[in-house]
Every structure is written in C-alpha cells, then in structure tokens.
Design an enzyme around this catalytic site. Sequence first.
Site: not given
Ligand code: DMJ
Length: 915
Positions: A147, A294, A388, A406
């Site tokens: 993060e 992802d 979610e 997203e």
């Molecule tokens: C974001 O912090 C980024 O896109 C991350 O890759 C995963 N998803 C969150 C938002 O949903």
Amino acid sequence: MSEAGGGRGFGYSVPQRAPWSLVAATAALCLVSATSVWTAGASPMSREEKQKLGNQVLEMFDHAYGNYMEHAYPADELMPLTCRGRVRGQEPSRGDVDDALGKFSLTLIDSLDTLVVLNKTKEFEDAVRKVLRDVNLDNDVVVSVFETNIRVLGGLLGGHSLAIMLKEKGEYMQWYNDELLQMAKQLGYKLLPAFNTTSGLPYPRINLKFGIRKPEARTGTETDTCTACAGTLILEFAALSRFTGATIFEEYARKALDFLWEKRQRSSNLVGVTINIHTGDWVRKDSGVGAGIDSYYEYLLKAYVLLGDDSFLERFNTHYDAIMRYISQPPLLLDVHIHKPMLNARTWMDALLAFFPGLQVLKGDIRPAIETHEMLYQVIKKHNFLPEAFTTDFRVHWAQHPLRPEFAESTYFLYKATGDPYYLEVGKTLIENLNKYARVPCGFAAMKDVRTGSHEDRMDSFFLAEMFKYLYLLFADKEDVIFDIEDYIFTTEAHLLPLWLSTTNQRISKKNTTSEYTELDDSNFDWTCPNTQILFPNDPLYAQSIREPLKNVVDKSCPRGIIRVREESFRSGAKPPLRARDFMATNPEHLEILKKMGAASSIDAEDGLRFMQEMIELSSQQQKEQQLPPRAVQIVSHPFFGRVVLTAGPAQFGLDLSKHKETRGFVASSKPYNGCSELTNPEAVMGKIALIQRGQCMFAEKARNIQNAGAIGGIVIDDNEGSSSDTAPLFQMAGDGKDTDDITIPMLFLFSKEGSIILDAIREYEEVEVLLSDKAKDRDPEMENEEQPSSENDSQNQSAEQIASGSQEVDLVGQESPEESSLNSHPESLSPADTDNAASISPSEQNSNPTENHETTSLDDECTDLDNQLQEQSETEEDSNPNVSWGKKVQPIDSILADWNEDIEAFEMMEKDEL
Ligand code: DMJ
C-alpha cells in the site's frame, strides 16, 4: 509521438525505444479504429451533457477533497460520518486495512496528480507545498509495503511527474526543484529493507522508522505475502530508479518478479494467492484475477509498456493464456486451483476483479472485456454498487463496498476502446449512485452493506486517487485536460508516470528468459484486437451485439453452478456430476455416486473434491441464512435528508422490518435511559422512536417498557464507548426466552459510534427524524429539490463541522448519570447476526422485496427459461457464427471429449507432479 485513444494503455507514447510487440501495437490499433469510427446503438452524448457530467465530477471531488482538507488533514483519511480525521492508534484497529495508514497524510499524497488531471493547478501547487512542509516519512508505524508503494511512493512520483510537466510549461510550479522526488527516494530507501529475504520477495510490512530487523520494528516475523503484494512494485520502483539514476530500486522489484515467475505452477502457468517469502512455496493455491493477485498481472503488462522489456510481455501472455483457459468463463471470472485448474476454488467473485476488463482492453482482448463488464454492471444495477463479493448466481456474498474505483476504471478503458456512448451512460449511473447513496454531508461514505444502504465511517484515499480521475477522463475531451494524458501510463493506483522514462537511465541488466516461454496458440485470442478489420469499421454495433445476450444474465440467473465446457457435454446425454445442493442422503443413487467419488479415477476424485467443497460452502451459507440480515437506521430530517444511513442489528422479536413497511418517526430518549423500568417520561416518547441504552436488563424488557409508554419503535444504543460496526460484528437481539409475541414495535441495535451520530444530531438540531427499515429508502425528492450543491454544501459542511467539534456528552432528557450508565452489565441474550462478511440474502429478506420475491418464486420457470435461452442462443449463434456462444465455443461432442481427455491427462500429470 502520441498514440490515439488516451488512457491507461493507449495513451502512451513510445519515444525512441524498443519496437512494439504485436500485442501492444494491435491494442493501440484497436483504439485508433474505435475512436475514429463511432458506433450506433446507445445514442451519442452531446458535448454539453458530457461537460455537465464532467462538472458534476469536479463538484463531487471538491466535496470529498474539501472535507478531507477541512476536517481531517493532516490525518491519513477522512471519517465522513463523524467528520474528523482517522488517526491510527486513536481509533479502534480495523486490522490489515489500517496498514495503509502511516501518519503521512495519505489522502493528500494520493490526491496530488488527481488535482492536475482535474485542472486544479492552483490547488495542486498548494497541496505540494503542504506535503513538503508537513509530511513526515519517518514515523514509528508499521505499514504495508504494497500500500505504501502504490499509494505513497506512487503518489509522490505522480505528483513529481506532473510538477515537472507544469514547470516546463512555464506558468505554475516555477519554484519546484524535485522536492517530491527527493521524498520519494527517501521513502524508497525506507522500503528496501523489506526485500532482505533469500527469495527477494519483500516482507509484507515494514516499520517506517525502524525497518524490519530491530526489535523496535515490531514486524519482520511474517512468513507469507500475497502475490500482488510482491508483484506490484516494478512501475514505481523502476520510475524511481530512472528518475534518480539509483538503479537499486528497479533491480529489487525485478528480482521479486523473476522469483514469482520461477514459482508459477508449471503445468497451469497460474500463480497462487499467497506465497511463503522464504521458501517460495505457495501457501494459498487458489488462483484468480481479483484479490491477492490482480495487480501482479497488471504490472507485468504495464512494465512491458513502460520499460519496453519483452520478457514482461512474454510472461504476461503466458499467464493470460492460462487465465483465459481456466479462470475466464465469460462473463464470469472464477478462481481455480493452480494444480487442478479445471476445478473451481470458489463459487463467488470479488469486486477487485472489476479492473480486469480494463486490463483486457490494454491487452487488446475486447470481447471478454465487454462481457465481464456487462455482467458487473448488472450486479451494480441491482445493488447500486458492486458488493465486495458476489456469488456465481449474483447474490451478495460480502455486502460492503468501500467506494472502489475498479469498475469505473474498466468503464473508462472500454469507452476509449469502443467509443460506444453506452459506457458514458454507465459512468452517468455511477455518478448518480455515488451522489444518491454514498454522499454524506461531510464527504462520501463507504457502503457498509449494499443491501441496506448503510454507511461505514470510511473514505479510502483510493477514492480520490482513482475514482475521480477515471470519471473525469471518461467525459473529458482532449482540451479538458491541461496536458496530454497519452504521454503517461496509469499505475494500479491511477498515478501517472511519463512514458519517456522508458529511455531514461536504462542501466539495469535484463534477464534473458525468452527461451523459457512457450509458443502460444493464437486461436485463444480469436476475438482480440487483431480482428479490428472485422470489428469496429464494419460493425459499429459490435460492443452492443456482445452485450445483448447478457442483458438479463443477472436477473435471470438461477442458483446453480457455473457451466464449464466439460459440463456442457453432459447436456448431450452423459450424466452430470452430483452437486452438493442436489444431494439427498436418502437417495441410493446419490450414495453410490458418493462412494465412487472416493475411488480411483481422477475425474471422480475431482468431482468428489468439488462436492466436499460445495457441501462446506452450502452449510456455512445455510447457517448464515438462518440469521437475520442487518437493518438500516436512516436519518431523514434536516440537514441529513436521508443521506446518513447507519448499520443496525435486528431483533428476534417485535415487528419484522423485512416484512413490513418501514417505521418513521422522531426520536426521543427514554427515562430512565436504560429502559429497564416503567418510563417516567411517557409523554416524551409517545408516538416516537425511543432511544434506550444497552445494559442492565433484557432487550425484550426494554422493548415492553417503551411500547407501554407509547413508543412506535426503539433503538438500543451500545453502552461500550467506542464500539462500532466498523470493528465489531453485528449481532441480533434475542428475546428473553419467553413468548415475545406481545412486542409489536420494531427494535434495532446500534453500536456506540453509530448511536452517537444520532445523539450528536439531537444535540445539534433537537428534532431528529429517522427511518427504521430493512433497506435505506431513496431520499425524499422534495427535500432533494431544496438542495443547491454549492450553498448547501456550505451548510452541510458547517453542520458537519459543528457535529465534529461537539462533545460526545449529550444533554438528553432523562439521560442517566455517567455513573449509572457505567454499570456495564449485559444480561440481554445475544446471538450473532449477519456480520461484516455477510452471507447471501436470507429467505426472509428475499421475501421482503417484491422483485426478489418474484425471482425466488418463479425460479424454476426462470431456470428453464435460461436453459432454453442458452440452448436457443447457441443454436442461433451457431447459425450465424459457428464458433461462439456466450463467449464459449460450441464444440462438436468428439472435440469436447478430446479436450476432456486432454484435461484428464493434464490433471493426472499435475497430480503426479505436485501432490
Ligand atoms: C487500489 O488501492 C488499487 O487499485 C489496488 O491495486 C487495489 N485496489 C485498490 C482500490 O480498490
């Protein structure tokens, strides 16, 4: 050079560097074609309407950012319900989610480049000055490496990228001297100790001040990390290396990616969700494109785009081939096991996978992108937001929605790829829903439960970093953005990195792994962009024709498993495998099948495994269905007008709000506040909703006392100070073991934090009206009309501010003394209610809603309809297009059997190889 199209993938220019690969080049071609040819179908949107929507996005951003700056900054995030900053350590811990908070003004840093995209250059300049003046990166806080990289390092680099762009233009940021980059470098060095493992995979967490090793660090004992956590560093780290010339960052990120690639499951070419950072063993062997994996895939493709290194593209293509082979079951994307990729690992999907259609656009594979996006949009239309997690038959699995971007991201890229105004309409719906259901006086609040419409006191920084960028860009024309977006690539947090980095400071030796890649079978990509000649130019209705068969996929779906190619073969005569939901212990045939499952053949074993897994899921689902779902307390009086919706626990007695109309009334505190004896202020609660404090007697007793005083409903407020539905699982209030039929009013439970929002409102506005219901109701249109965005915002902000600054002590009529209320005995009976990870809608909830009721009662018909529809569809599509049905090929039986045999062989090989 600048490519046409704009946006994440296609907006990049490729100055003097390695030639494009076929894929990226054809992907770019898609956009050239798509944007130059417009489509019929949805009516085109006028420039005026697009501008109006763009302005709406700007106003919404101001509301979110303005409230953060006014009420939360320098805290990391805004708490939009209580209108204050979220400071780690000062709020009850929410577990891993809090690892994004490093006391470094996260939301400000994450918003930097959004300000420039939204044309707020002056505000950007101010924001950069604040970051330089106020932000400390040396805090004794344990943060998530992932993060911190995507939000903070990415935010600083995105800010730096646009700061130097503006400086070069000559008007703004003339004083700027790479200060953000220096901060980014300082942060980069702080993250490096995380990579001190033999594998090169980073530890998941690091202490910003003390790193990993020192005892004060309080971290460094972890053994596992998620694949995305280790595989989503290369863009930021390479950018940092190339901006500064310090190659170490790019080297470390590459090493981690190389290790993940080595560890891929060799037969399926898939990766698991979590990996041991020391041994490299897969800890969780399920594999999908959502949570946990992802952005690993996203960064492989984008690393190729940014760095021009073919090995990244080859890796991406190898994984993509596997994803399309095993995980993609259009319109669904379902997790499988890496060792047994024909075996689904779950019967639900998570919301994070909504980015995948956008990535498919970048890849140039438009058809499945359109299909998955359309399915997701229908889920959104049903629940206003993407929950979610949701099941393969589109029921809510986890009911929260933290305003994730997203889906907006994919909508933007699909619009860029197809030019289809349908996607503008989708964007318009997203804007409407955000304003209608998530907007609160002090910002935008995450949805606690999309089914009840209740809120959570949370506005994540990615909402500002990503959502507003994608929504603004969706409606923007080139001249609406002050720089050329096509010169940049979007990171996973939508931060902008300039494409000219590809040719700067290229001193990292690239690993030559080309020989490891297998030749891909191009037939898997029949419907990717190389088909542009027959797509957009000749068929402007292309996107619409793909969406059309999926039009009712969500509403018409039946609670059933997904259809895999192998199962389709059973339609032609063979017996389908026994599914858990159909199993009857009294059926001898079923028992026989069960016995066989434990026996020799791997197919039986595979069915057996699936059966067991389904049984476990089914039984936990049934358990959850016996619980009552949460309810909503909606504040409808001025100045809330229904905007604030609180999550409430239900009662096992009294009026069932799922079966009856909502109860609306003004609130009044009961006296005594605990409601444990006959009320001494019946005139105050008569005809109102009584507020009662939890504790000292049974819930049912409280209910009887307020009912006898003439209350039309009751809200029990928790007496444990600081308790909140954000951090504690909700429960349902049980009766007293006796007959409770005499209680006829509705009773709901609020944790202390949610309760204090009502109590503060009483203190501020005296008259507070609420609605008790199973689901938040739309706001009163008359009141809506009274709203004037700008002036009303001021008053909203003011009231929110007043609430925020008010003390938690509430002068309530009849409120008992603190000494009295501190007697914290809880003789009430509790039973766990539908919690955060709320399961599917319970039968009673389905019955409460006429639409869902219809869906349930006519299920059999609809199942038959859907089967027929599928059958008809494959027949008609077979006529017009011999290869395609619902995104799956309709194959003759012998070819299905051949495929099947191939699957069995592969499965057997894998078993030998891995088990
Ligand atoms: C974001 O912090 C980024 O896109 C991350 O890759 C995963 N998803 C969150 C938002 O949903």
